[in-house]
Scaffold this active site. Structure first.
Site, PDB file in Angstrom:
ATOM      1  N   GLU A  68       0.824  -1.209   0.000  1.00 38.55           N
ATOM      2  CA  GLU A  68       0.000   0.000   0.000  1.00 38.55           C
ATOM      3  C   GLU A  68       0.858   1.259   0.000  1.00 38.55           C
ATOM      4  O   GLU A  68       0.576   2.226  -0.704  1.00 38.55           O
ATOM      5  CB  GLU A  68      -0.927   0.021   1.225  1.00 38.55           C
ATOM      6  CG  GLU A  68      -1.816  -1.201   1.368  1.00 38.55           C
ATOM      7  CD  GLU A  68      -1.203  -2.246   2.275  1.00 38.55           C
ATOM      8  OE1 GLU A  68      -0.015  -2.596   2.083  1.00 38.55           O
ATOM      9  OE2 GLU A  68      -1.902  -2.727   3.189  1.00 38.55           O
ATOM     10  N   ALA A 172       7.425 -36.394  -7.948  1.00 42.66           N
ATOM     11  CA  ALA A 172       7.534 -36.664  -9.379  1.00 42.66           C
ATOM     12  C   ALA A 172       7.370 -38.165  -9.562  1.00 42.66           C
ATOM     13  O   ALA A 172       8.033 -38.960  -8.878  1.00 42.66           O
ATOM     14  CB  ALA A 172       8.885 -36.203  -9.914  1.00 42.66           C
ATOM     15  N   ALA A 180      10.694 -44.109  -8.292  1.00 45.25           N
ATOM     16  CA  ALA A 180      12.076 -44.530  -8.532  1.00 45.25           C
ATOM     17  C   ALA A 180      12.067 -45.978  -8.985  1.00 45.25           C
ATOM     18  O   ALA A 180      11.092 -46.717  -8.789  1.00 45.25           O
ATOM     19  CB  ALA A 180      12.925 -44.383  -7.271  1.00 45.25           C
ATOM     20  N   TRP A 188      16.387 -38.711 -14.356  1.00 49.12           N
ATOM     21  CA  TRP A 188      15.311 -37.760 -14.033  1.00 49.12           C
ATOM     22  C   TRP A 188      14.003 -38.356 -14.531  1.00 49.12           C
ATOM     23  O   TRP A 188      13.924 -38.768 -15.682  1.00 49.12           O
ATOM     24  CB  TRP A 188      15.559 -36.404 -14.682  1.00 49.12           C
ATOM     25  CG  TRP A 188      16.768 -35.717 -14.165  1.00 49.12           C
ATOM     26  CD1 TRP A 188      18.000 -35.674 -14.711  1.00 49.12           C
ATOM     27  CD2 TRP A 188      16.835 -34.951 -12.964  1.00 49.12           C
ATOM     28  NE1 TRP A 188      18.845 -34.920 -13.941  1.00 49.12           N
ATOM     29  CE2 TRP A 188      18.148 -34.457 -12.869  1.00 49.12           C
ATOM     30  CE3 TRP A 188      15.909 -34.615 -11.976  1.00 49.12           C
ATOM     31  CZ2 TRP A 188      18.571 -33.655 -11.808  1.00 49.12           C
ATOM     32  CZ3 TRP A 188      16.330 -33.817 -10.935  1.00 49.12           C
ATOM     33  CH2 TRP A 188      17.641 -33.342 -10.851  1.00 49.12           C
ATOM     34  N   ASP A 218      20.030 -40.103  -1.737  1.00 46.46           N
ATOM     35  CA  ASP A 218      20.170 -39.200  -2.879  1.00 46.46           C
ATOM     36  C   ASP A 218      21.139 -38.052  -2.661  1.00 46.46           C
ATOM     37  O   ASP A 218      21.551 -37.401  -3.623  1.00 46.46           O
ATOM     38  CB  ASP A 218      18.799 -38.612  -3.247  1.00 46.46           C
ATOM     39  CG  ASP A 218      17.790 -39.673  -3.648  1.00 46.46           C
ATOM     40  OD1 ASP A 218      18.230 -40.755  -4.069  1.00 46.46           O
ATOM     41  OD2 ASP A 218      16.578 -39.412  -3.547  1.00 46.46           O
ATOM     42  N   THR A 281       8.239 -42.785   3.038  1.00 44.83           N
ATOM     43  CA  THR A 281       7.759 -42.969   4.419  1.00 44.83           C
ATOM     44  C   THR A 281       7.293 -41.651   5.012  1.00 44.83           C
ATOM     45  O   THR A 281       6.234 -41.580   5.651  1.00 44.83           O
ATOM     46  CB  THR A 281       8.863 -43.579   5.291  1.00 44.83           C
ATOM     47  OG1 THR A 281       9.239 -44.854   4.759  1.00 44.83           O
ATOM     48  CG2 THR A 281       8.377 -43.761   6.726  1.00 44.83           C
TER      49      THR A 281
END
Length: 345
Positions: A68, A172, A180, A188, A218, A281
């Site tokens: 503002e 993903a 996986a 990927w 990873d 998990t």
């Protein structure tokens, strides 16, 4: 009531209010990655004598001006704040924080009308800003585009109401639900466009959370990279359990115990949004406990082709079809060859 020329009336006026508030929402979206723990807010000033001209503002990084004040300053510099209408997605603050109260700037600017998207649930505001504006003779209207603003500010609103952050679970996966291969390899699954979008999601989060098993498997850095470059602000990295001393995730906050307590701790540290990135998990336990607010799934046009790949959730699921969890589909977007599916709890 302060004078204002040609105040909007009827459906035409309501449409004008919605149009300017929609622009304020767009401005707030641009501020989203840089404002936490402050809310991301957009503001538009429309002069009384020249409704075709506007002055815009968005929330600055912490310690800087609120939306503002930015918009009003620009209008004042042009000599067009007096009698104007101010549109703001969130109720102007009425307390001293890092900056003075926004209501003081609004009252001092000479605007005649303020249109607010949603009332601020923060205990230091909670309608007090609107009350002060009305006491100063300023016309105030609330609830314009309220649903859209509430969706945009959902993490902030939840944090102020409950003390806990908004929890986003990101995964993903292949079309047959695998994250996986059986050997654990997963890079990927999705293409570059989906991975870039995931970095934008990280940039809008105050913390990124993974389990210690994911760190060991990873060794993720969990940092944000936009267009190949790290931004000025990185989310807090959080590990459930203990990460190995040489892991790339360090420096990280290591937490354990009850998941609700973990969220309370992150909320107390100012985290408005937590992005959960694994593993299976952790995803299962948060989902089973009903602690996920939003699911973001990146679906690749790939198939594992068997039942031995890694699943999204590791743990018992619903025993019958009647027990299946059902959410609300928010959006489906194509990103390159992948799909981004967002589901609300």
């Amino acid at each position: 009531m302060r004078p204002s020329s040609e105040p909007p009336t009827g459906e035409e006026g309501r449409a004008r209010d919605r149009r300017h508030m929609a622009r304020a929402i767009e401005l707030a979206a641009a501020a989203r990655p840089v404002t936490a723990p402050n809310p991301w807010v957009g503001a538009v000033v429309v002069p009384a004598g020249d409704p075709g001209r506007t002055f815009e503002g968005m929330t600055s990084p912490p310690g800087g001006d609120h939306a503002e004040v930015v918009a009003l300053r620009r209008a004042e510099e042009a000599g067009m704040a007096g009698g104007a209408t101010l549109y703001t997605t969130l109720e102007p603050c009425s307390h001293h924080g890092r900056t003075p109260p926004c209501v003081d700037a609004v009252i001092g600017s000479g605007v005649a009308r303020v249109v607010v998207g949603i009332i601020d649930p923060d205990h230091q505001v909670r309608g007090q800003g609107v009350t002060r504006l009305r006491e100063a003779g300023i016309e105030v209207e609330t609830g314009v585009c309220e649903d859209a603003v509430a969706e945009q500010l959902a993490p902030y609103l939840k944090h102020r109401r409950t003390g806990r952050p908004w929890v986003v679970l990101k995964m993903a996966l292949t079309l047959d639900g695998r994250t996986a291969a059986p050997d654990g390899s997963s890079r990927w699954i999705t293409g570059e466009a989906a991975r870039a979008d995931a970095h934008r999601l990280r940039a809008c989060s105050d913390a990124v959370l993974v389990g210690a098993g994911t760190v060991r498997a990873d060794d993720p850095a969990l940092t944000v990279r936009l267009d190949g470059e790290p931004p000025d602000r990185q989310p807090m990295r959080v590990v459930l359990g203990s990460a190995p001393a040489g892991a790339r995730v360090h420096p990280a906050l290591e937490l354990s115990g009850d998941l609700g307590g973990v969220l309370d701790e992150l909320g107390s540290r100012g985290a408005l949004q937590v992005l959960v990135e694994g593993g299976a998990t952790v995803a299962h336990d948060l989902h089973a406990a009903g602690l996920v607010d939003r699911y973001v799934l990146y679906l690749a046009p790939a198939l594992s082709g068997g039942d031995d790949g890694r699943p999204v959730f590791a743990g018992p699921g619903a025993a019958t079809i009647e027990g299946f969890w059902r959410g609300r589909l928010v959006s489906v977007e194509r990103l390159g060859e992948d799909l981004r599916v967002e589901v609300a709890a």
